[in-house]
Scaffold this active site. Structure first.
Site, PDB file in Angstrom:
ATOM      1  N   ASN A   4      21.662  -8.307  -5.931  1.00  9.45           N
ATOM      2  CA  ASN A   4      22.814  -8.681  -7.135  1.00  9.45           C
ATOM      3  C   ASN A   4      23.571  -7.861  -7.107  1.00  9.45           C
ATOM      4  O   ASN A   4      22.707  -6.804  -7.446  1.00  9.45           O
ATOM      5  CB  ASN A   4      21.604  -9.073  -8.138  1.00  9.45           C
ATOM      6  N   TRP A   5      24.948  -7.907  -6.983  1.00  3.69           N
ATOM      7  CA  TRP A   5      25.597  -6.925  -7.436  1.00  3.69           C
ATOM      8  C   TRP A   5      26.363  -7.072  -8.847  1.00  3.69           C
ATOM      9  O   TRP A   5      27.329  -6.021  -9.162  1.00  3.69           O
ATOM     10  CB  TRP A   5      26.986  -7.137  -6.166  1.00  3.69           C
ATOM     11  N   GLU A  87      20.355 -10.358 -18.120  1.00  6.07           N
ATOM     12  CA  GLU A  87      21.503 -10.227 -18.587  1.00  6.07           C
ATOM     13  C   GLU A  87      22.160 -11.501 -19.933  1.00  6.07           C
ATOM     14  O   GLU A  87      22.702 -11.182 -20.481  1.00  6.07           O
ATOM     15  CB  GLU A  87      21.759  -9.915 -17.577  1.00  6.07           C
ATOM     16  N   GLU A 157      11.412 -10.100 -13.401  1.00  8.01           N
ATOM     17  CA  GLU A 157      11.953  -8.353 -13.817  1.00  8.01           C
ATOM     18  C   GLU A 157      11.996  -8.396 -15.617  1.00  8.01           C
ATOM     19  O   GLU A 157      12.991  -8.837 -16.047  1.00  8.01           O
ATOM     20  CB  GLU A 157      13.656  -8.440 -13.817  1.00  8.01           C
ATOM     21  N   GLY A 163      17.525  -1.860 -14.201  1.00 10.26           N
ATOM     22  CA  GLY A 163      18.764  -0.400 -14.616  1.00 10.26           C
ATOM     23  C   GLY A 163      18.079   0.712 -14.986  1.00 10.26           C
ATOM     24  O   GLY A 163      18.834   2.408 -15.303  1.00 10.26           O
ATOM     25  N   GLY A 223      19.719  -4.690  -7.255  1.00  9.58           N
ATOM     26  CA  GLY A 223      20.215  -4.413  -8.117  1.00  9.58           C
ATOM     27  C   GLY A 223      21.297  -3.164  -7.538  1.00  9.58           C
ATOM     28  O   GLY A 223      21.982  -2.847  -6.691  1.00  9.58           O
ATOM     29  N   GLY A 224      20.957  -1.967  -8.773  1.00  8.72           N
ATOM     30  CA  GLY A 224      21.969  -0.537  -8.238  1.00  8.72           C
ATOM     31  C   GLY A 224      21.595  -0.431  -7.069  1.00  8.72           C
ATOM     32  O   GLY A 224      22.901   0.090  -5.804  1.00  8.72           O
TER      33      GLY A 224
HETATM   34  P1  13P Z   1      18.273  -2.751 -10.713  1.00  9.33           P
HETATM   35  O1  13P Z   1      17.887  -2.799  -9.200  1.00  9.33           O
HETATM   36  O2  13P Z   1      19.947  -2.395 -10.974  1.00  9.33           O
HETATM   37  O3  13P Z   1      17.158  -1.755 -11.845  1.00  9.33           O
HETATM   38  O4  13P Z   1      18.979  -4.277 -11.344  1.00  9.33           O
HETATM   39  C1  13P Z   1      17.494  -5.384 -11.124  1.00  9.33           C
HETATM   40  C2  13P Z   1      17.898  -6.943 -11.554  1.00  9.33           C
HETATM   41  O5  13P Z   1      18.654  -6.257 -12.778  1.00  9.33           O
HETATM   42  C3  13P Z   1      18.258  -6.909  -9.976  1.00  9.33           C
HETATM   43  O6  13P Z   1      18.490  -8.634 -10.548  1.00  9.33           O
END
Ligand code: 13P
Length: 243
Positions: A4-5, A87, A157, A163, A223-224
């Site tokens: 997930n970018w 989010e 999540e 994040g 994510g990251g």
């Molecule tokens: P991170 O891996 O940056 O914590 O993000 C997780 C996320 O929200 C993936 O959808």
């Protein structure tokens, strides 16, 4: 394994990522670039890398300025949609009902939804993590035909792990995944055993193997670390080893 970018990346980064990524045929991989880049991502994605969007609208077409229909995602070669990401829930006030409706819309358009659930830090501190996740999941189960359950995946999540660099411990994550699978089994026991429940929240090459070793953790929503092809490749490898 899902990349997930979020609202990161740029057109020039798509080809670089696609070229550097190394897939493993034991692991399904999906790329969620910003929606504007979906067509370009589909065009450069290597064989075996599916593409999708991070959110969708509820209607198939119509006067919905700014929305993207699941049918349009499919039309340009996308096959997946994330729905109910925390989010979206927090920054766009998306409630459980809307997330359920979006899940149904994704299925209607022929996409595979990853339905995100997860509690905030305050909810966990209050001991309410299971109440929250159950409420979020039931809103979705109420709005879909249970015959379609095989097409959905669940992303657990915990908001406090997204994040932040603070991942849920493998035991904390496993406990929640087991709980989700148990709730799903009340809808359809056979299907619940097969549905993928993926974990998201600071998944990195260094913690992926421990997470994926858990019985009910079937993959990751990254994510990251997914912006870096080498890191995402390492996470795919960790999932392949866990199989
Ligand atoms: P991170 O891996 O940056 O914590 O993000 C997780 C996320 O929200 C993936 O959808």
């Amino acid at each position: 394994m899902a990349a997930n970018w979020k609202m990161f990346g740029a057109a020039a980064q798509l080809q670089v990522f696609a070229d550097a990524l190394q897939l493993d045929d034991r692991v399904d991989a999906v790329w969620f670039p910003p929606a504007l880049y979906l067509g370009a991502a589909v065009a450069v994605a290597p064989q075996g890398l599916a593409c999708g969007v991070q959110d969708i609208g509820t209607s198939a077409s119509g006067a919905h300025t700014g929305d993207i229909a699941a049918e349009m995602v499919a039309d340009v070669g996308g096959s997946w949609a994330i729905v109910g990401h925390s989010e979206r829930r927090m920054l766009h006030n998306e409630g459980d009902d809307l997330v359920g409706t979006k899940t149904a819309a994704a299925l209607r358009g022929g996409l595979n939804p990853i339905v995100c659930v997860g509690e905030t830090a305050a909810e966990r501190d209050a001991g309410h993590e299971k109440i929250v996740v159950q409420r979020q999941l039931e809103a979705v189960l109420d709005r879909i035909d249970h015959g379609q359950l095989a097409s959905i995946s669940i992303g657990y999540e915990p908001v406090w792990a997204i994040g932040t660099g603070v991942t849920a411990s493998p035991e904390q994550a496993q406990e929640m995944h087991e709980f989700v699978r148990q709730l799903l089994s009340e809808a359809d026991a056979q299907m619940a055993a097969e549905i993928r429940i993926v974990y998201g929240g600071s998944v990195k090459p260094g913690n992926a193997a421990q997470l994926f070793a858990q019985k009910d953790i079937d993959g990751g929503l990254v994510g990251g670390a997914s912006l870096d092809a080498a890191d995402f490749t390492a996470i795919i490898n960790a999932a392949a080893q866990a199989r």
